[in-house]
Design a protein around this motif. Structure first.
Motif, mmCIF file in Angstrom:
data_model
loop_
_atom_site.group_PDB
_atom_site.id
_atom_site.type_symbol
_atom_site.label_atom_id
_atom_site.label_comp_id
_atom_site.label_asym_id
_atom_site.label_seq_id
_atom_site.Cartn_x
_atom_site.Cartn_y
_atom_site.Cartn_z
ATOM 1 N N PRO A 14 0.813 -1.227 0.000
ATOM 2 C CA PRO A 14 0.000 0.000 0.000
ATOM 3 C C PRO A 14 0.845 1.275 0.000
ATOM 4 N N VAL A 15 1.962 1.271 0.721
ATOM 5 C CA VAL A 15 2.752 2.502 0.835
ATOM 6 C C VAL A 15 3.547 2.764 -0.448
ATOM 7 N N GLY A 16 4.194 1.717 -0.982
ATOM 8 C CA GLY A 16 4.963 1.870 -2.218
ATOM 9 C C GLY A 16 4.058 2.294 -3.379
ATOM 10 N N VAL A 32 8.179 0.680 -10.734
ATOM 11 C CA VAL A 32 7.896 0.023 -9.457
ATOM 12 C C VAL A 32 8.353 -1.422 -9.559
ATOM 13 N N TYR A 33 9.192 -1.856 -8.617
ATOM 14 C CA TYR A 33 9.682 -3.240 -8.608
ATOM 15 C C TYR A 33 9.140 -3.954 -7.387
ATOM 16 N N GLU A 34 8.490 -5.095 -7.609
ATOM 17 C CA GLU A 34 7.851 -5.835 -6.514
ATOM 18 C C GLU A 34 8.324 -7.287 -6.532
ATOM 19 N N ASN A 48 2.893 -12.726 4.297
ATOM 20 C CA ASN A 48 2.579 -12.850 5.721
ATOM 21 C C ASN A 48 1.103 -13.051 6.048
ATOM 22 N N PHE A 49 0.222 -12.929 5.104
ATOM 23 C CA PHE A 49 -1.173 -13.037 5.447
ATOM 24 C C PHE A 49 -1.736 -14.297 4.818
ATOM 25 N N THR A 50 -2.900 -14.740 5.306
ATOM 26 C CA THR A 50 -3.482 -15.956 4.761
ATOM 27 C C THR A 50 -4.005 -15.674 3.352
ATOM 28 N N SER A 185 13.286 -4.650 4.930
ATOM 29 C CA SER A 185 13.666 -3.883 3.742
ATOM 30 C C SER A 185 15.091 -4.129 3.237
ATOM 31 N N ALA A 186 15.188 -4.484 1.965
ATOM 32 C CA ALA A 186 16.505 -4.611 1.325
ATOM 33 C C ALA A 186 17.068 -3.221 1.012
ATOM 34 N N VAL A 187 16.198 -2.270 0.709
ATOM 35 C CA VAL A 187 16.670 -0.901 0.426
ATOM 36 C C VAL A 187 17.369 -0.348 1.675
ATOM 37 N N TYR A 336 -2.140 0.066 17.534
ATOM 38 C CA TYR A 336 -2.809 1.374 17.397
ATOM 39 C C TYR A 336 -3.473 1.477 16.027
ATOM 40 N N GLY A 337 -3.375 0.412 15.216
ATOM 41 C CA GLY A 337 -3.967 0.461 13.884
ATOM 42 C C GLY A 337 -3.373 1.590 13.050
ATOM 43 N N GLN A 338 -2.063 1.844 13.222
ATOM 44 C CA GLN A 338 -1.472 3.007 12.566
ATOM 45 C C GLN A 338 -0.360 2.670 11.567
ATOM 46 N N MET A 340 0.009 1.165 8.593
ATOM 47 C CA MET A 340 -0.203 1.568 7.203
ATOM 48 C C MET A 340 -0.573 3.058 7.119
ATOM 49 N N ASN A 341 -1.357 3.511 8.090
ATOM 50 C CA ASN A 341 -1.741 4.929 8.096
ATOM 51 C C ASN A 341 -0.505 5.823 8.180
ATOM 52 N N ALA A 342 0.419 5.452 9.068
ATOM 53 C CA ALA A 342 1.640 6.255 9.222
ATOM 54 C C ALA A 342 2.486 6.171 7.954
HETATM 55 P P1 FAD Z 1 4.365 -4.026 3.151
HETATM 56 O O1 FAD Z 1 2.892 -4.078 3.213
HETATM 57 O O2 FAD Z 1 5.151 -5.006 3.957
HETATM 58 O O3 FAD Z 1 4.793 -4.124 1.623
HETATM 59 C C1 FAD Z 1 6.147 -4.258 1.267
HETATM 60 C C2 FAD Z 1 6.212 -4.804 -0.145
HETATM 61 O O4 FAD Z 1 7.593 -4.856 -0.549
HETATM 62 C C3 FAD Z 1 5.675 -6.219 -0.245
HETATM 63 O O5 FAD Z 1 4.750 -6.276 -1.291
HETATM 64 C C4 FAD Z 1 6.908 -7.068 -0.496
HETATM 65 O O6 FAD Z 1 6.642 -8.196 -1.299
HETATM 66 C C5 FAD Z 1 7.838 -6.093 -1.210
HETATM 67 N N1 FAD Z 1 9.268 -6.424 -1.055
HETATM 68 C C6 FAD Z 1 9.893 -6.888 0.057
HETATM 69 N N2 FAD Z 1 11.204 -7.087 -0.190
HETATM 70 C C7 FAD Z 1 11.424 -6.747 -1.497
HETATM 71 C C8 FAD Z 1 12.575 -6.747 -2.354
HETATM 72 N N3 FAD Z 1 13.785 -7.137 -1.913
HETATM 73 N N4 FAD Z 1 12.428 -6.337 -3.632
HETATM 74 C C9 FAD Z 1 11.219 -5.929 -4.108
HETATM 75 N N5 FAD Z 1 10.097 -5.918 -3.343
HETATM 76 C C10 FAD Z 1 10.194 -6.319 -2.057
HETATM 77 N N6 FAD Z 1 -1.835 -0.954 9.855
HETATM 78 C C11 FAD Z 1 -2.857 -0.068 9.922
HETATM 79 O O7 FAD Z 1 -2.712 1.092 9.511
HETATM 80 N N7 FAD Z 1 -4.064 -0.431 10.460
HETATM 81 C C12 FAD Z 1 -4.289 -1.684 10.949
HETATM 82 O O8 FAD Z 1 -5.394 -1.965 11.434
HETATM 83 C C13 FAD Z 1 -3.224 -2.629 10.892
HETATM 84 N N8 FAD Z 1 -3.412 -3.888 11.358
HETATM 85 C C14 FAD Z 1 -2.389 -4.793 11.260
HETATM 86 C C15 FAD Z 1 -2.600 -6.081 11.771
HETATM 87 C C16 FAD Z 1 -1.579 -7.015 11.722
HETATM 88 C C17 FAD Z 1 -1.802 -8.378 12.293
HETATM 89 C C18 FAD Z 1 -0.328 -6.651 11.142
HETATM 90 C C19 FAD Z 1 0.796 -7.652 11.091
HETATM 91 C C20 FAD Z 1 -0.118 -5.382 10.624
HETATM 92 C C21 FAD Z 1 -1.145 -4.438 10.703
HETATM 93 N N9 FAD Z 1 -0.973 -3.134 10.217
HETATM 94 C C22 FAD Z 1 -1.987 -2.222 10.308
HETATM 95 C C23 FAD Z 1 0.318 -2.705 9.649
HETATM 96 C C24 FAD Z 1 0.278 -2.737 8.128
HETATM 97 O O9 FAD Z 1 -0.028 -4.022 7.664
HETATM 98 C C25 FAD Z 1 1.633 -2.298 7.604
HETATM 99 O O10 FAD Z 1 2.061 -1.143 8.270
HETATM 100 C C26 FAD Z 1 1.567 -2.009 6.109
HETATM 101 O O11 FAD Z 1 1.233 -3.166 5.399
HETATM 102 C C27 FAD Z 1 2.917 -1.473 5.639
HETATM 103 O O12 FAD Z 1 2.862 -1.252 4.285
HETATM 104 P P2 FAD Z 1 4.196 -1.156 3.424
HETATM 105 O O13 FAD Z 1 3.731 -0.937 2.022
HETATM 106 O O14 FAD Z 1 5.140 -0.206 4.053
HETATM 107 O O15 FAD Z 1 4.904 -2.592 3.587
#
Ligand code: FAD
Length: 504
Positions: A14-16, A32-34, A48-50, A185-187, A336-338, A340-342
């Motif tokens: 979501p953040v990327g 964008v590289y995923e 990490n999720f089901t 994070s690898a970055v 704190y459910g934060q 992804m929001n943060a």
């Molecule tokens: P991620 O979602 O981890 O995405 C990172 C991406 O990078 C992934 O797609 C991964 O495949 C990719 N990646 C990894 N390594 C590499 C690489 N070497 N090269 C290329 N790509 C790579 N947050 C909230 O705001 N509200 C909530 O209610 C909430 N509940 C949660 C409940 C649980 C049980 C958990 C575990 C987390 C919860 N979170 C919640 C936190 C939220 O899930 C994360 O903060 C959010 O997903 C972070 O987003 P992100 O895009 O930074 O990272």
């Protein structure tokens, strides 16, 4: 410098995805590289999720999408979300009756929203797909980055495999790399070789496992026609002193539920999963009426038991060429459910700083005759990134701590008189004396865009005032009673006062 800035985003979570959208809206050439396959393909499981997890999205995430500059993004993303206006605490009375006790999040009735993480991610990817200046590369794993030379290497596991049977490696160049590749994070790892980054991480002694409460077949119908077994407008909590079970509603009438439990107890249940239903009956009353006993056991056995990491680091950038955002910069426990929001807020703040520096540059250049708009210079991008690290780190550290503290609040403080009293007094003040700017910490975190570190300062100050006023109100009558009733009742009076003030 080429005419257009090339921004490479690593990680299409979501953040990327949001960062890529912000960059694309500013005319950058975005790649964008995923690591994983495109989650829009059937059968792809998010890391990490089901299969799908529901998260709580609140003002900061919503505001970031509102600021993305895409006309329909927010509307599309918020369609199908479910407002949760408070917690529903479940328990059993001393007489053995099941009870539910609702605690609104906000005296003004504001709600947070349950959102399907994969659905949100899919919608963001769809928007990116429709933009001519964005290229998406799935099955690409970052393996190396040189932030001085602005080059990076990826293992491409898509279609072509090199003649020796290993994934082929590709090399790319970039002006700016945004690392949004999650907690591991690898970055970040590669950036640490270029900058003196402080780094600290902690695994808390709690694991989590996902369960599902299925939609109700026949009885109550939710507002949107779905059938929910329990109120759909609450985040449900079954608190236990050292653990808890929670449930977040989904559009189809089901609830994504999560068990948080110390690792030792997980191990005991793993050795004897047949005990799970009685463990639930003892600690989370009523859950076995919502999830059949066999499903409890099978979900526990088939779903992963995952750790919770909390990490802090600073700075978030190197020179003008690299920056990390989201979990890559500040993974936090989810209480704190934060998280992804943060992370989404990081993106909004980062680009608002870029915009500010661009504007300053444009204003200076416009004084030069015949000037044409050009991409940001490396030096002003470096200044912007340094400003971002300075501004964001104190806030990221603060929400990290708040998230750890909120675990105690969710699993036990919600039951305490002291907690409920403070909540009541703060809400009373916020409704009846709005000019004093009084609000609960939760409201400030979830319903505002105020800096997290500012919130901690303000809330601590507010708490001290409240406790002093309250102490004066309690000790006054106690002292009077003491004088009237004398020595005989000293002990019970003092102990009652100490109990109310939480000093016992
Ligand atoms: P991620 O979602 O981890 O995405 C990172 C991406 O990078 C992934 O797609 C991964 O495949 C990719 N990646 C990894 N390594 C590499 C690489 N070497 N090269 C290329 N790509 C790579 N947050 C909230 O705001 N509200 C909530 O209610 C909430 N509940 C949660 C409940 C649980 C049980 C958990 C575990 C987390 C919860 N979170 C919640 C936190 C939220 O899930 C994360 O903060 C959010 O997903 C972070 O987003 P992100 O895009 O930074 O990272």
């Amino acid at each position: 410098m080429s005419a257009t800035q090339k921004t490479v985003v690593v990680g299409a979570g979501p953040v990327g995805s949001l960062a890529a959208l912000f960059a694309a809206q500013r005319g950058h050439e975005v790649e964008v590289y995923e690591l994983r396959p495109d989650l829009r393909n059937p059968g792809t499981i998010p890391l990490n999720f089901t299969k799908s997890i529901n998260l709580a999205i609140s003002e900061r995430g919503i505001n970031a999408m509102r600021s993305a500059g895409h006309p329909s993004l927010l509307k599309t993303v918020m369609t199908g979300t479910i407002p949760m206006r408070g917690r529903m605490i479940h328990g059993k009375s001393p007489l053995g009756d099941l009870y539910e006790h609702a605690q609104d999040y906000d005296a003004k009735g504001r709600a947070i929203y349950a959102i399907d993480r994969s659905g949100l991610n899919e919608k963001l990817l769809n928007v990116l797909d429709s933009m001519p200046n964005v290229k998406l590369f799935f099955n690409h794993k970052l393996t190396g980055a040189d932030f001085r030379a602005r080059r990076a290497w990826f293992e491409a596991r898509d279609v072509d495999v090199s003649p020796n049977g290993r994934p082929r490696e590709i090399e790319i160049s970039f002006d700016l790399m945004i690392g949004a590749d999650g907690a591991h994070s690898a970055v970040r790892y590669h950036m640490m070789k270029f900058t003196r980054m402080d780094y600290q991480q902690e695994y808390i002694d709690t694991l989590w496992c996902e369960f599902r409460i299925e939609p109700q077949e026949a009885l109550s119908h939710g507002e949107n026609g779905a059938k929910f077994q329990i109120s759909q407008n609450h985040l449900h909590i079954w608190p236990g002193r050292d653990f808890m079970f929670i449930a977040i509603p989904s559009e189809d009438g089901s609830f994504t539920s999560t068990l948080f439990l110390p690792s030792k107890q997980f191990a005991e249940l793993e050795n004897n999963p047949a005990q799970l239903p009685s463990f639930f009956d003892q600690n989370f009353p009523g859950v076995t009426d919502l999830i059949p006993r066999e499903s409890l056991i099978s979900s526990f056995q088939s779903n992963p038991h995952l750790p919770l990491i909390s990490l802090k680091c600073r700075p978030y950038h190197y020179s003008s060429s690299g920056v990390i955002v989201g979990d890559a910069a500040h993974a936090m426990v989810p209480f704190y459910g934060q998280g992804m929001n943060a992370g989404m807020e990081d993106v909004r703040i980062l680009f608002s700083i870029f915009d500010k520096h661009n504007e300053m540059l444009e204003n200076n250049n416009s004084l030069v005759e015949g000037h044409k708009s050009s991409p940001m210079s490396m030096s002003s991008r470096a200044e912007a990134l340094a400003e971002y690290s300075d501004i964001r780190a104190p806030d990221a550290y603060a929400i990290n701590e708040l998230a750890l503290q909120n675990y105690v609040e969710m699993r036990s403080s919600v039951l305490s008189m002291r907690y409920r009293l403070r909540k009541f007094l703060e809400e009373f003040m916020s409704v009846n004396f709005p000019n004093f700017g009084w609000q609960t910490k939760y409201s400030r975190v979830s319903f505002s865009n105020q800096g997290y570190s500012d919130i901690v300062r303000q809330s601590d100050h507010q708490g001290r005032i409240l406790m002093r006023v309250f102490a004066a109100c309690v000790t006054g009558p106690v002292a009077t009673a003491f004088l009237i009733f004398g020595y005989q009742y000293r002990k019970p009076l003092l102990s009652t006062a100490a109990g109310i003030l939480g000093l016992n």
